[in-house]
Design an enzyme around this catalytic site. Structure first.
Site, PDB file in Angstrom:
ATOM      1  CB  SER A  59       2.064   3.018  -4.769  1.00  0.00           C
ATOM      2  OG  SER A  59       1.100   3.008  -5.790  1.00  0.00           O
ATOM      3  CE  LYS A  62      -1.884   1.012  -3.896  1.00  0.00           C
ATOM      4  NZ  LYS A  62      -1.048   1.756  -4.856  1.00  0.00           N
ATOM      5  CB  SER A 115       1.639  -1.303  -5.800  1.00  0.00           C
ATOM      6  OG  SER A 115       1.506   0.038  -5.425  1.00  0.00           O
TER       7      SER A 115
END
Length: 378
Positions: A59, A62, A115
């Site tokens: 993640s 992101k 997240s």
């Protein structure tokens, strides 16, 4: 010339070196498969381990997705209506449901705080039309930032053999992202409230980045985990004017390792003031109503250098200037160099107006004006 001796003295005095006596701590040992620590100001690398290895990044993806989302929101922070397709994704979530309405900015919040894979997917489809188109936008942005060991496939970071980056590239990306004021403000918050337009309600989201609580100097940035990638963490921190970015990939002890890495980074770098506002020099001026013009310095921004580096300050001014001089006119500069490279500079400006002196008339001009006065009866 009267002012030349003063000028030479100032220049010679300014050539002295400013030693920095602080020494770095011992280089830390970390359990990460790859790691890096860089200065957020100039990108200087102070620690690296397998920093160019291409690895899954979970993640921390992101960071890129939210940056593109915030950039789109700056142009038009439009309201997005969530569709079933947008939230058809596994993993961590900000709890979006079909029919929800919220802004692009709030989707970025959901990505960075908890997240949310649903937030990343929703933003990607809203901005790119398809996941593939948005991935192409991510890769184009990566290329523009010089991320040579990066390739994106998904906006969320779910495992894919063609989805990877490196510790070095993530540091590059994070330097760019932190220059976005909205991004920098979001990632430093321990919790943020998001207002949904439909249904009309407010949710509070806590930040998954526990380093914000564990490490007093932490200012962000993003966690990540999948079974394939292991624990991934990108952090930022600021202390005594020094700003750092640390990245670890596949690190089972990431919280502890980031504290060690950031402490080490702070021992390697120092912030030094660049302020010449107290500088005052009398500079000879030719053809003016006075013999000299007063030159004053200006304030600059602090500069970050290595703890064992030396900062060299040099005043650069001409031996004289020609009148007229205007207040605020740039007449010279002060250069700060480190290792032969200019790292900062300030302007030296006129502190006053110095007009040109009236030109003296030649004898024939005086005679001619006398004749004219005689015939005109003046």
């Amino acid at each position: 010339m009267k002012g030349k001796g003063i000028l030479c003295f100032v220049v010679l005095a300014a050539m002295a070196l400013w030693p920095v006596k602080t020494s770095a701590d011992a280089v830390p040992s970390v359990s990460a498969k790859a790691a890096i620590v860089v200065s957020a100001d100039d990108g200087r690398v102070v620690y690296a381990k397998n920093e160019h290895d291409r690895l899954p990044i979970a993640s921390t993806t992101k960071i890129m997705t939210s940056l593109l989302t915030l950039e789109a929101a700056e142009v038009n922070n439009r309201v997005i209506t969530v569709t079933p397709e947008m939230i058809r994704v596994e993993g961590s979530s900000m709890g979006l449901r079909a029919g929800d309405k919220l802004t692009l900015y709030d989707l970025a919040v959901g990505m960075l705080m908890v997240s949310g894979n649903d937030a990343a997917n929703t933003a990607a489809l809203s901005i790119g039309g398809t996941i593939e188109n948005f991935a192409a936008m991510m890769n184009a942005k990566a290329a523009s930032l010089g991320m040579k060991d990066t390739h994106y496939v998904t906006p969320s970071g779910l495992d894919d053999k063609e989805h990877y980056s490196s510790a070095y590239d993530l540091a590059l990306l994070t330097r760019a992202a932190l220059q976005n004021t909205q991004f920098a403000n979001i990632v430093r918050q321990k919790s943020i409230q998001v207002h949904f337009l439909n249904p009309n309600m407010t949710h509070s989201y806590g930040n998954h980045n526990k380093l914000l609580s564990f490490y007093q100097y932490c200012t962000g940035v993003k966690t990540g985990f999948t079974k394939k990638s292991g624990r991934c963490l990108v952090s930022s921190a600021e202390k005594d004017g020094v700003r750092l970015i640390a990245v670890t990939l596949n690190d089972p002890n990431d919280w502890e390792d980031h504290e060690k890495l950031l402490d080490y980074g702070f021992s390697c770098l120092v912030s030094r003031p660049v302020n010449d506002s107290s500088t005052s020099i009398s500079l000879p001026i030719v053809g003016g109503v006075q013999e000299t013009v007063q030159v004053i310095g200006t304030a600059g921004e602090n500069v970050v250098i290595g703890a064992n580096d030396q900062l060299k300050r040099t005043v650069e001014l001409p031996q004289f200037v020609y009148a007229p001089a205007k207040k605020g006119q740039v007449l010279g500069r002060v250069c700060y160099t480190c290792g032969g490279k200019i790292v900062a500079q300030t302007e030296l400006v006129a502190a006053e107006d110095v007009p040109q002196a009236p030109k003296q008339k030649m004898w024939f001009q005086i005679l001619w004006e006398a004749i004219l006065d005689l015939f005109s009866g003046g």
